[in-house]
Design an enzyme around this catalytic site. Structure first.
Site, PDB file in Angstrom:
ATOM      1  N   LYS A   1       9.408  -0.972  12.913  1.00 33.26           N
ATOM      2  CA  LYS A   1      10.100  -0.565  11.688  1.00 33.26           C
ATOM      3  C   LYS A   1      11.151   0.496  11.979  1.00 33.26           C
ATOM      4  O   LYS A   1      12.259   0.467  11.431  1.00 33.26           O
ATOM      5  CB  LYS A   1       9.088  -0.036  10.670  1.00 33.26           C
ATOM      6  CG  LYS A   1       8.144  -1.082  10.091  1.00 33.26           C
ATOM      7  CD  LYS A   1       7.174  -0.434   9.116  1.00 33.26           C
ATOM      8  CE  LYS A   1       6.181  -1.441   8.558  1.00 33.26           C
ATOM      9  NZ  LYS A   1       5.211  -0.802   7.634  1.00 33.26           N
TER      10      LYS A   1
ATOM     11  N   GLU B   1      -3.747  -7.349  15.184  1.00 35.59           N
ATOM     12  CA  GLU B   1      -3.239  -6.048  14.724  1.00 35.59           C
ATOM     13  C   GLU B   1      -4.320  -4.982  14.822  1.00 35.59           C
ATOM     14  O   GLU B   1      -4.028  -3.813  15.054  1.00 35.59           O
ATOM     15  CB  GLU B   1      -2.720  -6.151  13.294  1.00 35.59           C
ATOM     16  CG  GLU B   1      -1.967  -4.918  12.822  1.00 35.59           C
ATOM     17  CD  GLU B   1      -1.200  -5.147  11.537  1.00 35.59           C
ATOM     18  OE1 GLU B   1      -1.558  -4.537  10.516  1.00 35.59           O
ATOM     19  OE2 GLU B   1      -0.239  -5.944  11.552  1.00 35.59           O
TER      20      GLU B   1
ATOM     21  N   GLY C   1      -4.248  -2.385   4.770  1.00 37.69           N
ATOM     22  CA  GLY C   1      -3.575  -3.520   4.144  1.00 37.69           C
ATOM     23  C   GLY C   1      -4.202  -4.853   4.499  1.00 37.69           C
ATOM     24  O   GLY C   1      -4.398  -5.708   3.635  1.00 37.69           O
ATOM     25  N   ARG C   2      -4.554  -5.057   5.779  1.00 37.55           N
ATOM     26  CA  ARG C   2      -5.111  -6.350   6.189  1.00 37.55           C
ATOM     27  C   ARG C   2      -6.556  -6.511   5.744  1.00 37.55           C
ATOM     28  O   ARG C   2      -7.158  -7.557   5.971  1.00 37.55           O
ATOM     29  CB  ARG C   2      -5.004  -6.495   7.705  1.00 37.55           C
ATOM     30  CG  ARG C   2      -5.697  -5.412   8.507  1.00 37.55           C
ATOM     31  CD  ARG C   2      -5.299  -5.506   9.975  1.00 37.55           C
ATOM     32  NE  ARG C   2      -5.841  -4.448  10.796  1.00 37.55           N
ATOM     33  CZ  ARG C   2      -5.311  -3.231  10.887  1.00 37.55           C
ATOM     34  NH1 ARG C   2      -4.242  -2.925  10.162  1.00 37.55           N
ATOM     35  NH2 ARG C   2      -5.838  -2.314  11.664  1.00 37.55           N
TER      36      ARG C   2
ATOM     37  N   HIS D   1      -3.428 -34.217  17.037  1.00 40.83           N
ATOM     38  CA  HIS D   1      -2.232 -34.944  17.456  1.00 40.83           C
ATOM     39  C   HIS D   1      -1.118 -33.993  17.873  1.00 40.83           C
ATOM     40  O   HIS D   1       0.023 -34.427  18.059  1.00 40.83           O
ATOM     41  CB  HIS D   1      -1.755 -35.852  16.321  1.00 40.83           C
ATOM     42  CG  HIS D   1      -2.769 -36.874  15.911  1.00 40.83           C
ATOM     43  ND1 HIS D   1      -2.814 -38.145  16.458  1.00 40.83           N
ATOM     44  CD2 HIS D   1      -3.811 -36.805  15.035  1.00 40.83           C
ATOM     45  CE1 HIS D   1      -3.827 -38.817  15.929  1.00 40.83           C
ATOM     46  NE2 HIS D   1      -4.451 -38.029  15.064  1.00 40.83           N
TER      47      HIS D   1
ATOM     48  N   GLU E   1      10.468  -5.034   4.112  1.00 45.57           N
ATOM     49  CA  GLU E   1      10.588  -6.405   3.609  1.00 45.57           C
ATOM     50  C   GLU E   1      10.253  -6.481   2.127  1.00 45.57           C
ATOM     51  O   GLU E   1      10.959  -7.128   1.344  1.00 45.57           O
ATOM     52  CB  GLU E   1       9.665  -7.339   4.406  1.00 45.57           C
ATOM     53  CG  GLU E   1      10.028  -7.482   5.869  1.00 45.57           C
ATOM     54  CD  GLU E   1       9.338  -6.458   6.754  1.00 45.57           C
ATOM     55  OE1 GLU E   1       9.309  -6.673   7.983  1.00 45.57           O
ATOM     56  OE2 GLU E   1       8.831  -5.432   6.233  1.00 45.57           O
TER      57      GLU E   1
ATOM     58  N   LYS F   1       0.827  -1.205   0.000  1.00 43.19           N
ATOM     59  CA  LYS F   1       0.000   0.000   0.000  1.00 43.19           C
ATOM     60  C   LYS F   1       0.864   1.259   0.000  1.00 43.19           C
ATOM     61  O   LYS F   1       0.681   2.157  -0.822  1.00 43.19           O
ATOM     62  CB  LYS F   1      -0.931  -0.006   1.207  1.00 43.19           C
ATOM     63  CG  LYS F   1      -1.789   1.243   1.326  1.00 43.19           C
ATOM     64  CD  LYS F   1      -2.663   1.184   2.570  1.00 43.19           C
ATOM     65  CE  LYS F   1      -3.401   2.488   2.778  1.00 43.19           C
ATOM     66  NZ  LYS F   1      -4.249   2.447   3.981  1.00 43.19           N
TER      67      LYS F   1
END
Length: 535
Positions: A496, A356, A270-271, A387, A217, A211
């Site tokens: 950041k 978030e 963004g999410r 399991h 990253e 965005k």
């Protein structure tokens, strides 16, 4: 009620009444017991069932009774939830810290229907046009057959949503679709592994999704992918054809060499951006019709959230249950177990969506909150989870509510597998509730452990869209009652800023100004390997 002046949950009479009810009926030796509740009311599954678009919810095994549900509805009314919801859907600036609207529901508004609100109509037209351009591009890529591989580079919301959708919709991937790979981690092992599997640099399309186009990253991975393309013999003049960007900052994307840029509004977090042009890898795989079906399923849930009475409103009911569990029964976490391989990344997606958004200790007015907010979300796909950690769910010292997600009809032709898978899901929910008594204390299970069951008929683009939108609105509901701004994420930004300073210190070997613990570790990291190191 004006949404901006509505009270926070702990400022209402209903909040105090809920606390008294929980203390009187959900603690001590006479505490609420699911087994007794079913014995007294065998119709409980019908009384606590909520049907939403494409998603059926059985809440009968939740640790809740009728008085608590009634008080939670009162709490929603006293907190002005409906007014806050309507303000968000009307494009008002509910993201108060950034002075922005939350426009993700607008991204899935049907393109053929003008939005009824004038203030949103122009944004809708622009977004629909950009989405149409993105879908046309996806169709063109498949029709031309120029690319064998697509590498989607993003992180967080720019990665988790498309990645979940591609896994969930694997049976719907078109035969002429290129292979889609995802890269999110700063760890170069992920990018190197993907680059090593590509057939040819000249037959690879790179999709850069960010965005802000300032995410460290994504920028590092994009630059390394660009360097790899050139090192593999890709001509510099072809960079624009092989790199496209999905962003709200096309100027920054073009500076990195991207050619085509598809944009979405700043008001889409963004999410919450899967529904925008961020969904390009999904459109490349399942086609325009499949992507529009995804949007249609989400829009159907939007309409349900906007119009259904709160008592029959699935996102609202789940959000109210989350508040009840977190603040009155004091459960610190929630376990999500999807019994469908295509939904294996759903827990990770929900981790970001809820933690978030609502993992905050300060409300939208800047006041510290005196109660717990977002729970820890965790989980894994069933039946493998049985399991791994179900021992703790059945016999652990802390009660963890479990959320089962199942799909009635499978997309494969192995009916014996589907029957056993569903039997496992139903059995685990039943065992958590009933427990087991035995002379050997190590074989005793206390039972009365809560769960809910979300059921889809099929996992299709439409039902997946509805399921994801359900959780978006559920998150908004609990955040609204807690008085939070669920649409900012300053905690992400803090990390950041520290990362940039530490990277500079790491490169320069200068630890001055850093705290002793960080300086100590940096000194170790910058030392040369021992002489006997086989490397």
């Amino acid at each position: 009620m004006d949404w901006q002046s509505r009270p926070r949950c702990d400022e209402t009479p209903a909040w105090r009444a809920l606390g008294a009810h929980a203390a009187a009926h959900f603690s001590g030796p006479q505490a609420f017991d699911l087994r007794q509740a079913f014995a007294q009311d065998p119709a409980r599954p019908w009384h606590l069932a909520v049907q939403g678009p494409h998603v059926y919810a059985d809440l009968s095994r939740a640790l809740i009774d009728a008085p608590a549900r009634a008080l939670l509805l009162r709490l929603a009314e006293e907190c002005g939830l409906a007014a806050h919801r309507d303000a968000m859907l009307a494009g008002q600036h509910v993201n108060v810290s950034e002075d922005r609207p939350a426009l993700h529901p607008l991204m899935r508004w049907p393109a053929e229907s003008p939005h009824p609100l004038e203030n949103l109509r122009q944004i809708q037209r622009q977004s629909a046009s950009e989405l149409s351009n993105m879908l046309s591009f996806a169709e063109q890529v498949r029709a031309q057959g120029r690319f064998d591989d697509v590498v989607h580079i993003g992180i967080g919301g720019s990665d988790l949503g498309p990645r979940l959708a591609l896994q969930a919709l694997a049976p719907d991937i078109l035969p002429d679709a290129p292979r889609v790979h995802f890269v999110a981690n700063m760890d170069g092992h992920e990018l190197a592994g993907v680059l090593g599997r590509l057939r040819s640099a000249t037959r690879t399309l790179f999709v850069l999704a960010s965005k802000s186009f300032g995410t460290a990253e994504t920028l590092r991975n994009a630059q390394s992918a660009r360097d790899w393309f050139l090192a593999q013999g890709g001509p510099p003049q072809a960079l624009a054809e092989h790199f496209v960007a999905l962003t709200a900052r096309p100027d920054l994307a073009r500076a990195l060499g991207a050619g085509r840029c598809f944009t979405f509004p700043e008001g889409v977090g963004g999410r919450l951006s899967l529904w925008s042009v961020i969904g390009l890898p999904v459109a490349l795989a399942v086609g325009s019709a499949g992507f529009r079906a995804l949007l249609a399923g989400a829009h159907a849930m939007d309409q349900h959230f906007a119009q259904a009475p709160l008592s029959a409103n699935l996102p609202v009911q789940l959000g109210l249950l989350d508040v009840w569990y977190r603040n009155f029964l004091h459960f610190p976490s929630r376990c999500v177990v999807p019994y469908h391989h295509g939904l294996r990344r759903l827990p990770a997606y929900l981790q970001q969506l809820e933690m978030e958004s609502n993992g905050k200790r300060v409300d939208a007015r800047g006041r510290a909150v005196p109660f717990d907010t977002a729970p820890v979300i965790w989980g894994e796909e069933g039946s493998g989870a049985q399991h791994a950690f179900f021992q703790l769910l059945h016999q652990g010292t802390r009660v963890v509510p479990v959320e089962f997600v199942a799909v009635r009809r499978a997309a494969h032709d192995l009916p014996e597998h589907q029957a056993r898978l569903l039997a496992n899901a139903l059995a685990q929910a039943r065992a958590l509730m009933l427990g087991h008594t035995d002379e050997n204390p190590q074989r005793c299970f206390p039972g009365n452990r809560p769960s809910i069951f979300l059921l889809l008929d099929r996992l299709t683009p439409a039902s997946l869209g509805a399921l994801i939108a359900l959780h978006e609105h559920r998150m908004f509901t609990s955040g609204s009652l807690w008085g939070l701004n669920s649409f900012d994420q300053w905690g992400v930004e803090l990390g950041k800023r520290h990362s940039l300073a530490i990277e500079q210190a790491l490169n320069q070997g200068d630890c001055s100004g850093l705290d002793p613990a960080t300086a100590h570790l940096l000194a170790l990291l910058t030392q040369p390997p021992p002489q006997d190191d086989p490397r």
